[in-house]
Design a protein around this motif. Structure first.
Motif, PDB file in Angstrom:
ATOM      1  N   MET A 126      13.292   7.437   8.259  1.00 19.60           N
ATOM      2  CA  MET A 126      14.239   8.545   8.186  1.00 19.60           C
ATOM      3  C   MET A 126      14.309   9.326   9.495  1.00 19.60           C
ATOM      4  N   SER A 152      -2.989   8.489  -1.938  1.00 21.25           N
ATOM      5  CA  SER A 152      -3.103   7.917  -0.591  1.00 21.25           C
ATOM      6  C   SER A 152      -4.555   7.889  -0.152  1.00 21.25           C
ATOM      7  N   ARG A 200       4.760   5.079   2.367  1.00 19.88           N
ATOM      8  CA  ARG A 200       5.183   6.467   2.509  1.00 19.88           C
ATOM      9  C   ARG A 200       5.496   6.799   3.963  1.00 19.88           C
ATOM     10  N   ILE A 201       4.569   6.442   4.835  1.00 19.13           N
ATOM     11  CA  ILE A 201       4.790   6.741   6.250  1.00 19.13           C
ATOM     12  C   ILE A 201       5.925   5.882   6.797  1.00 19.13           C
ATOM     13  N   LEU A 218      14.644   6.801  -3.072  1.00 21.15           N
ATOM     14  CA  LEU A 218      15.834   7.634  -3.294  1.00 21.15           C
ATOM     15  C   LEU A 218      16.050   8.601  -2.138  1.00 21.15           C
ATOM     16  N   THR A 219      14.955   9.188  -1.661  1.00 20.13           N
ATOM     17  CA  THR A 219      15.074  10.101  -0.529  1.00 20.13           C
ATOM     18  C   THR A 219      15.673   9.361   0.668  1.00 20.13           C
ATOM     19  N   MET A 244       0.347  12.517  -4.708  1.00 19.04           N
ATOM     20  CA  MET A 244       0.525  11.448  -3.744  1.00 19.04           C
ATOM     21  C   MET A 244      -0.564  11.481  -2.685  1.00 19.04           C
ATOM     22  N   PHE A 258       6.871   7.846  -7.832  1.00 15.04           N
ATOM     23  CA  PHE A 258       6.827   8.340  -6.459  1.00 15.04           C
ATOM     24  C   PHE A 258       7.411   7.329  -5.485  1.00 15.04           C
ATOM     25  N   PHE A 316       6.531  15.554   4.535  1.00 14.32           N
ATOM     26  CA  PHE A 316       6.553  15.174   3.120  1.00 14.32           C
ATOM     27  C   PHE A 316       6.975  16.364   2.270  1.00 14.32           C
ATOM     28  N   GLU A 354      -6.516   5.327  -2.087  1.00 11.94           N
ATOM     29  CA  GLU A 354      -6.149   3.964  -1.725  1.00 11.94           C
ATOM     30  C   GLU A 354      -6.708   3.591  -0.363  1.00 11.94           C
ATOM     31  N   MET A 385      17.081  17.223   0.893  1.00  8.73           N
ATOM     32  CA  MET A 385      17.451  15.823   0.987  1.00  8.73           C
ATOM     33  C   MET A 385      18.937  15.781   1.253  1.00  8.73           C
ATOM     34  N   LEU A 439       9.087   7.635   5.926  1.00 13.71           N
ATOM     35  CA  LEU A 439       9.242   8.830   6.757  1.00 13.71           C
ATOM     36  C   LEU A 439       9.691   8.428   8.158  1.00 13.71           C
ATOM     37  N   SER A 472       0.832  -1.204   0.000  1.00 12.60           N
ATOM     38  CA  SER A 472       0.000   0.000   0.000  1.00 12.60           C
ATOM     39  C   SER A 472       0.868   1.256   0.000  1.00 12.60           C
ATOM     40  N   PHE A 473       0.555   2.207  -0.872  1.00  6.87           N
ATOM     41  CA  PHE A 473       1.395   3.404  -0.976  1.00  6.87           C
ATOM     42  C   PHE A 473       1.418   4.250   0.302  1.00  6.87           C
ATOM     43  N   PRO A 474       0.253   4.560   0.903  1.00  8.23           N
ATOM     44  CA  PRO A 474       0.307   5.371   2.123  1.00  8.23           C
ATOM     45  C   PRO A 474       1.145   4.716   3.212  1.00  8.23           C
TER      46      PRO A 474
END
Lengths: 914, 204
Positions: A88, B195, A81-82, A121-122, B191, A115, B165, B198, B172, A85, A76-78
């Motif tokens: 990091m 999100s 993503r989290i 990459l980030t 995005m 994305f 975000f 989704e 970066m 984050l 799942s993308f969300p």
């Protein structure tokens, strides 16, 4: 995204106390942990988001790391993503968890969605470790060549991280990087340039790969300038200042000490410098960068001139930010083109008066660099003016700067002394001790100035006694040159000077010092110095019969002071001044001693002083600096008497033998033992002074107990003084008289008795524990009681070195005198060189030393050397002889080289008859 | 600039901060951490000699951190101490003084928008362009303002991850990636949309 995160934030904000907040967080953390454990899929990313908040508040959150790793692997993308984050923010490059994510990141780098690739990459850019960098370098390289600029710009910075972590990969990728400059997208350009900057900064030799890009870089810059208004990249009238700044920075790196590239960018830099609109901050940012580049590269003289002029304009700007950066750059310019900076001197000096402390600090740094022979007077005045308003924490460093300036550029001795005195009058309480001691040294060197200096200091001290540094300096000078106060003197050396310092009466001077003694902010150092000055004044004002009784009275006041140092000084000066009844009877020759000890200090050789200070500066532990705590003037005197920097540590401190510098408290250690006996019944039972000595710690007041820890401390090569005793030469004289006798080669050892007295406090380190009192009474001592004449015993033996003492009575009529012949021999297999014997005695003994017959001993008892010293014991029959030895020599090592060895020993086994 | 005027009149102040809050913040950042962290500084400078942005902070006037992003690793205790000390210093300066501080081996560039301080720490060397960073802060604020449609402190606090975000699109590895608002926000908005879709999809 989640209601629950909001609720948590609200709950935290509603907390009234830290404890309440902790409770809320603890509860929430427990819930999140449970959720993680149960593998509750639906709220995972919400929980991680909450964890980010908790982390930001400063609570530990490392236990959520594994959850992030799981989220990253999610489809799942969300969640992904989290997860990234969280990774990091919560993770660090040191965590082992990172090795688990390498594979997930690799998968994501190959994902078809830009994305997802961007996230990966980030993550690489922010976190990559060396291992990850190695593993993913090829993937990132591939992404550098995709058609998508969003991916390319991120890949460029990820590559920067990779090369930072694994510099040896640079070789492989450097050509690929140069390709990036052709990119049209500003985002890619800025990151690519950043990547090049990184590569060049890390390893300058890579600059050659990029030098051929200079024309392209110049072209990009020209396009930016001539583009006109571009809504995409315009920032208050400047086209993409961020890119311009980066471009200029790369040009700076490429043009440094490279004539051809500098030449290629010359015109462009001139164009930027002249055409940039400076009404707004972005324009100034570009111009600032441009000026820095012009200054750093090998640019034409005209262009440099232009850059300096721009800085001049910046300095006049009303915006403090711009003035700040101007001062910053001028500081760099000053290093190689001081004349250009000098032209803006007035403006820079103006900045010192600005209310902004950052600006003032910069201006001050710059002014410090700008000082030269011809402007030293003006600039020092400015620095002194600034010192008046400077904050307390700045004052010390400014004071040291001014001292340094004065030392380097002073036009005349008079100016130097006066400036230093002004410095002390402004910030005497905050500056380093070094400033005070240097001032004293410079004053002592200028005999022409004694009168006016002492007059000046005296009047300043009377007007304002808040600056302790000034007071210390003044008190010292009054002690040394007090007699000059009695005559009036012109206020300056100048011929046509009308102002005259009026004469002061002797009693005024003494009362002035009295005021210092009772001043509320006087510390122990102040008082010690004042006591010394008072004692010295008895000699300076010897013509005035009323002075001595008054001084004695003042000195006496400290006889029972709680401060050991003051009490010691008081008692010792009491003897010297003849006010102590004991002194008159038992030490007959004190009169001569008094004149000798209270005479003027010798002038210090500035070279030796500088060397000494350099040693102190080098000593990073600051231990030697601590030696100054008993008064900078004290530290200052040490080099005079010693000649060598470390000399202070070479001499024995008999204070140690006698139970520390608590001596005055304990009657046993106070000189005449005859006096001690009635007060101290304990000593009557033993005929050995050492028993007496070693009982001191228990018999003495609390002060001796305080010293005990110092005593037990292990020896250090540059030992601190035991206690404030280090203060002054005179302190030592009344109490102990260690004497060093040279063995020829060591110049430092040719010191007179007072000299060694001053240095005596410096060592203090006694490696060996002192034996208990009982074994001290040597068996031989008892055996030899009845047979005077000659006696012989081994005083010291260690590592082959043997010292044999042969005692004799040189004068049959005078049984107080004992001649000791020391015979040195060396039974070890290595030779010994530079042998120096130093002897210290208890204060009731006087010591005379002869030079040795030689300073080197060949191995295997190849030769012997002898040295003679004579001990005079006025209390023969009451107290036994005792000496302490310090032996220094260089041992020749078998494998080449030498080893400096220092030994100490106490010799107590003198037969009683001697 | 319009935004500057707007952000000042923004309801930044509407947050109901009580005195207790301030008091407890003070307890949270004990001073004794300072001395310890001071010792780490030389090592840190040695490790990270390259010029870069080393942290970005958003701290409000009460000293509460609203967003913190570090581009080098620091222990948590050290972070909190650093943030507390930094805001204390920033608060002690007025608008006529310059926006730069030198502090613990960092050069700190800050700018205040209503009650929120944006603080950027960079390597205290010769190479970072202080004015450029100042402009970057402004760019960041403008971007956030556009993204949140007139941003305020509470937006950032309640949408911490979104703010991150946005920041990640701009910075970066301690370097500026993108300073163009459209280029930053387009992917972010996409995005966000993805999100949202989704998550609706997965719930149904």
């Amino acid at each position: 995204m989640s209601q629950r995160l909001r609720e948590l934030i609200r709950a935290v904000r509603a907390c009234k106390t830290a404890a309440e907040e902790r409770a809320v967080i603890a509860k929430e953390c427990a819930l999140i942990r449970t959720a993680f454990k149960d593998n509750n899929e639906s709220f995972r990313h919400r929980n991680v988001a909450k964890l980010l908040f908790i982390h930001m508040l400063g609570y530990p959150s490392h236990w959520g790391q594994m959850e992030c790793v799981r989220l990253i692997a999610s489809q799942s993308f969300p969640e992904k993503r989290i997860g990234y984050l969280g990774l990091m923010l919560l993770l660090t490059e040191h965590e082992e968890v990172l090795t688990l994510v390498t594979n997930s990141i690799k998968n994501d780098l190959n994902h078809q969605n830009q994305f997802v690739v961007g996230l990966a990459l980030t993550c690489v850019g922010n976190l990559a470790t060396e291992d990850i960098a190695r593993d993913l370098a090829t993937d990132i390289d591939r992404l550098l060549r995709t058609s998508n600029s969003y991916t390319r710009k991120k890949a460029a910075l990820a590559m920067a991280r990779v090369l930072r972590k694994v510099p040896d990969l640079t070789e492989d990728f450097v050509d690929r990087i140069t390709q990036l400059i052709k990119d049209r997208s500003h985002g890619v350009q800025i990151t690519a340039i950043q990547l090049m900057i990184d590569v060049v900064e890390a390893e300058e030799e890579y600059a050659v790969h990029f030098t051929r890009l200079v024309p392209s870089l110049v072209r990009i810059l020209r396009n930016l300038l001539s583009m006109g208004y571009s809504p995409d990249h315009d920032v208050s009238g400047i086209t993409d200042p961020f890119l311009q700044v980066k471009l200029l920075r790369l040009l700076r790196l490429l043009g440094k000490s490279n004539d051809s590239t500098s030449d290629a960018m010359n015109d462009m830099l001139a164009q930027v410098a002249t055409n940039t609109e400076t009404a707004k901050n972005p324009g100034n940012a570009v111009l600032y960068e441009c000026v820095q580049t012009i200054i750093s590269v090998e640019s034409e003289a005209g262009l440099r001139q232009l850059a300096i002029n721009i800085l001049g304009r910046f300095l006049l700007n009303r915006d403090n930010n711009i003035r700040y950066v101007a001062l910053n750059v001028l500081g760099r310019v000053a290093l190689d083109d001081l004349a250009a900076v000098q032209r803006h001197r007035n403006t820079i000096v103006e900045c010192l008066k600005d209310p902004d402390v950052s600006l003032r600090q910069r201006a001050l740094d710059l002014i410090y660099v700008m000082v030269q022979q011809d402007n030293v007077q003006e600039l020092t005045t400015e620095m002194l003016n600034y010192l008046v308003v400077a904050s307390a924490e700045q004052r010390a460093s400014i004071g040291s700067h001014i001292l340094d300036t004065v030392e380097r550029f002073s036009p005349s001795a008079e100016w130097r002394v006066n400036t230093l005195i002004t410095l002390l009058s402004i910030a005497g309480g905050d500056v380093d001790d070094a400033v005070v001691s240097s001032t004293v040294m410079y004053i002592a060197q200028e005999e022409m100035l004694y009168s006016q200096t002492v007059h000046k200091l005296f009047s300043m001290m009377k007007n304002d006694s808040q600056q302790l540094g000034l007071v210390h300096c003044a008190v010292w000078c009054i002690g040394e040159y007090g007699e000059r106060l009695l005559q009036s003197c012109p206020a300056s050396l100048a011929q046509n000077e009308d102002k005259v310092y009026p004469a002061v009466t002797a009693s005024d001077v003494v009362e002035g010092l009295h005021e210092i003694l009772v001043m509320h902010n006087a510390n122990e150092t102040t008082k010690s110095l004042t006591l010394t000055a008072l004692a010295k004044l008895t000699l300076r004002f010897s013509h005035d019969p009323t002075v001595t009784p008054r001084i004695s009275e003042l000195v006496q006041q400290y006889k029972a002071s709680m401060a050991v140092e003051l009490q010691q000084r008081s008692v010792e000066y009491g003897f010297l001044l003849g006010t102590e009844p004991a002194a008159a009877t038992s030490i007959a020759d004190l009169g001569g001693l008094r004149n000798e000890t209270l005479t003027r200090m010798p002038v210090i050789d500035p070279a030796a002083f500088a060397a000494r200070r350099a040693v102190i500066d080098e000593d990073e532990d600051g231990e030697v600096m601590a030696a100054g705590n008993s008064g900078a003037i004290g530290t200052l005197q040490a080099p005079t008497s010693n000649g060598t920097a470390a000399g202070g540590a070479n001499l024995l401190d008999l204070d140690d033998i006698f139970g520390g510098s608590a001596a005055p408290v304990a009657p046993a250690a106070a000189a005449p033992a005859a006096q001690a006996v009635p007060q101290h019944p304990k000593t009557q039972s033993t005929e050995d002074i050492l028993a007496d000595i070693f009982s001191t710690p228990s018999a003495g007041a609390g002060a001796s107990a305080v010293l005990a820890p110092t005593f037990a401390a292990p020896a250090q090569p540059t030992a601190q003084p035991l206690q404030p005793t280090g203060g002054d030469l005179l302190t030592q004289l009344g109490g102990v008289e260690p004497t060093a006798a040279p063995m020829g080669s060591n110049p430092s050892a040719t010191v007179a008795a007072p000299g060694s007295g001053a240095a005596a406090p410096a060592p203090g380190a006694q490696p060996q524990a002192w034996p208990a009192a009982a074994p001290v009474v040597a068996p031989q001592a008892a055996a030899a009681q009845t047979s005077p004449g000659t006696a012989e015993f081994v005083a010291f033996e260690k590592a082959g070195l043997l010292l044999k003492f042969t005692l004799s009575k040189p004068d049959a009529a005078d049984n107080t005198k004992t001649m000791v012949t020391v015979t040195f021999s060396n039974s070890s297999a290595v030779g010994m060189e530079g042998l120096v014997l130093q002897v210290a005695t208890p204060k009731f003994l006087t010591l005379q030393m002869q030079p040795p017959s030689g300073t080197s001993l060949s191995p295997n008892n190849g030769n012997t050397t002898t040295q003679v010293f004579t001990l005079t014991n006025p209390q023969h029959g009451v107290k036994n002889l005792a000496v302490k030895l310090r032996i220094q020599y260089k041992s020749k090592l078998a494998v080449g080289g030498e080893q400096q060895i220092t030994e100490t020993a106490q010799v107590t086994q003198f037969p009683f008859a001697f | 600039l319009l935004l500057r005027a707007r952000s000042v009149s923004n309801p930044f102040e509407s947050a109901d901060f009580t005195q207790q809050h301030i008091a407890f913040e003070a307890q949270r950042y004990p001073d004794h951490l300072d001395s310890r962290s001071e010792r780490h500084t030389p090592l840190r400078r040695w490790c990270f000699g390259l010029t870069m942005i080393r942290f970005i902070l958003m701290v409000n006037k009460q000293g509460q951190t609203r967003l913190a992003s570090y581009y080098e690793w620091l222990p948590i205790a050290e972070r909190t101490a650093l943030e507390a000390e930094m805001i204390r210093r920033c608060l002690s300066r007025n608008e006529f003084q310059c926006s730069f501080l030198e502090f613990r081996g960092y050069k700190v560039i800050f700018r205040r928008y209503a009650s929120l301080f944006f603080i950027v720490g960079v390597t205290d060397g010769e190479d970072e362009n202080e004015l450029g960073i100042l402009e970057f802060i402004h760019c960041l604020v403008e971007t956030l303002d556009k993204f949140f449609e007139s941003v305020c402190e509470l937006d950032i606090m309640f949408n911490l991850e979104k703010a991150h975000f946005v920041l990640d699109e701009m910075v970066m590895n301690g370097c500026i990636v993108e300073a163009n608002k459209q280029n930053i926000l387009k992917p972010i908005n996409l995005m966000e949309k993805a999100s949202a879709e989704e998550s609706i999809f997965s719930r149904s």
